[in-house]
Design an enzyme around this catalytic site. Structure first.
Site, PDB file in Angstrom:
ATOM      1  NE  ARG A 298      -2.288   0.641   3.802  1.00 60.97           N
ATOM      2  CZ  ARG A 298      -1.677   1.349   4.766  1.00 60.97           C
ATOM      3  NH1 ARG A 298      -1.388   2.623   4.558  1.00 60.97           N
ATOM      4  NH2 ARG A 298      -1.356   0.793   5.912  1.00 60.97           N
ATOM      5  CG  HIS A 302      -6.097   1.730   6.479  1.00 64.31           C
ATOM      6  ND1 HIS A 302      -6.075   0.450   5.991  1.00 64.31           N
ATOM      7  CD2 HIS A 302      -7.291   1.857   7.104  1.00 64.31           C
ATOM      8  CE1 HIS A 302      -7.184  -0.176   6.308  1.00 64.31           C
ATOM      9  NE2 HIS A 302      -7.950   0.652   6.977  1.00 64.31           N
ATOM     10  CE1 TYR A 311       1.386   2.451   8.618  1.00 60.83           C
ATOM     11  CE2 TYR A 311       0.130   4.133   9.793  1.00 60.83           C
ATOM     12  CZ  TYR A 311       0.297   3.304   8.690  1.00 60.83           C
ATOM     13  OH  TYR A 311      -0.611   3.339   7.659  1.00 60.83           O
TER      14      TYR A 311
END
Length: 404
Positions: A298, A302, A311
């Site tokens: 990805r 998200h 993160y």
């Protein structure tokens, strides 16, 4: 993510145990730079450099793919990416409440989407914009969900594409039940006339920790349902890496339920097309279910409410950019003189036009009538619901600007 060598142990008990701890920065970079991306079992037919890789098992499933077909796959991915980027921008401009980016996963979705027949049913999560495209659903039809004006602007029975499912993993149970129905109704087995059916269910790596997914695995397995479980492992379940989801590669989980699992390079549209054709063929002949793990990444957040810089490392993203699914097909087309500048210019112009039409549609979307919320609650007219609808419409009409 860690190196595949650190966590891929096909036979339990061999080698050191897999770790569920958070990977260090060094391990993340080492894994990304590993020469065997995704492990030795990864099915890849097109390298990141656009080189064709022979595969004795799966080449026959794309033997009929012509130069024109490959150009078509490239066009699909370009248009889907452009629609995704435009929708992302529209959300930032306040036109959509939220958007779920597809960036980086185009090959996985176009590959399986083009492998499906019209009669095959798809059960998406909320990121399958590419599969929707292959099922004949326009980007405009997707916008209502993210603007909050409808629950899906398409006929799921006609398109064979179920409405988006927001609850993580819930669509797996729906897909298992639907595929069981296909078996009970005799729509699998003999495919000599090309009418046998199958179902594909889409979910991410994070969903594999949901109980609904495992229940779907059990039901599909014991009933030999013609169901392809298509897991897009994009390495991050929101902010959690795959290492915190599983001690084994996700495709190996299928073995515990008694059906095959396979890992494919999800950034390789040819490999995904071939593996998906194989899996669907198996299911249509009554040899399902099958789990496909599309090993991809990805590239964006998200959702538009997420900040991935909190993160994951920028080095990780930059390394995966070298494995871009669109670029490897473009290089392949150029290297083998399968497309010229005119073709790429045409696709770019087409994507520009589509983006302009999508923007115009979004800016001019009308507010839905208040009575719409009462539609499709029941399959047949219901007098109590109709009374509530009429009462509410009359109530709203009493305000300035209210509607009848």
């Amino acid at each position: 993510m860690s190196s595949p060598d650190e966590w891929t142990h096909p036979v339990p008990g061999e080698g050191p145990p897999a770790t569920a701890a958070a990977p260090t920065a060094e391990r993340v970079i080492a894994g990304l730079r590993a020469t065997s991306e995704g492990g030795e079992d990864l099915v890849q037919l097109l390298t990141p450099e656009g080189e064709r890789v022979p595969n004795e098992r799966f080449d026959r499933y794309i033997a009929d793919v012509t130069d024109e077909d490959i150009r078509g796959l490239y066009r699909d991915m370009v248009l889907v990416r452009r629609a995704d980027r435009e929708s992302n921008a529209l959300q930032r401009q306040g036109q959509l409440g939220i958007w779920v980016p597809l960036l980086g996963q185009e090959a996985a979705q176009i590959g399986v989407g083009r492998a499906m027949r019209h009669t095959d049913m798809a059960f998406p999560s909320y990121r399958e914009h590419g599969v929707a495209w292959c099922k004949g659903i326009t980007p405009q039809q997707l916008l209502g969900i993210f603007r909050g004006t409808d629950n899906g602007g398409w006929d799921s029975a006609a398109t064979r594409f179920h409405p988006y499912t927001i609850v993580i993993g819930n669509q797996v149970l729906n897909a298992a039940g639907y595929a069981m129905g296909q078996r009970f109704e005799g729509k699998v087995g003999d495919d000599s006339d090309g009418t046998a059916e199958a179902t594909v269910c889409f979910f991410g790596d994070g969903a594999t920790s949901q109980g609904d997914v495992h229940e779907g695995f059990v039901w599909a397995s014991v009933y030999d349902a013609p169901l392809v479980f298509f897991c897009q492992n994009n390495q991050w379940a929101i902010s959690e890496p795959t290492e915190r989801q599983s001690r084994l590669p996700l495709y190996q989980r299928a073995r515990g339920y008694g059906f095959p699992g396979i890992r494919v390079d999800g950034n390789d549209v040819l490999a995904t097309l071939a593996v998906s054709r194989w899996a669907l063929d198996e299911c249509r002949h009554g040899n399902g279910p099958i789990l496909i793990e599309a090993f991809t990444y990805r590239m964006d957040a998200h959702t538009t409410t997420d900040d991935p810089t909190r993160y994951r490392l920028s080095d990780e993203v930059e390394t995966w950019k070298l494995k871009d699914p669109l670029e490897r097909v473009r290089v392949h087309l150029i290297r083998h003189e399968m497309a010229d500048d005119a073709f790429f210019e045409q696709v770019q112009a087409e994507s520009d036009q589509m983006a302009a039409e999508l923007r115009d549609y979004c800016f001019n979307m009308p507010d839905p009538p208040v009575r719409q919320m009462f539609d499709n609650v029941y399959s047949e007219p219901h007098p109590y619901l109709e009374a509530q609808r009429d009462e509410y419409v009359d109530y709203v009409a009493g305000f300035a600007g209210g509607e009848h």
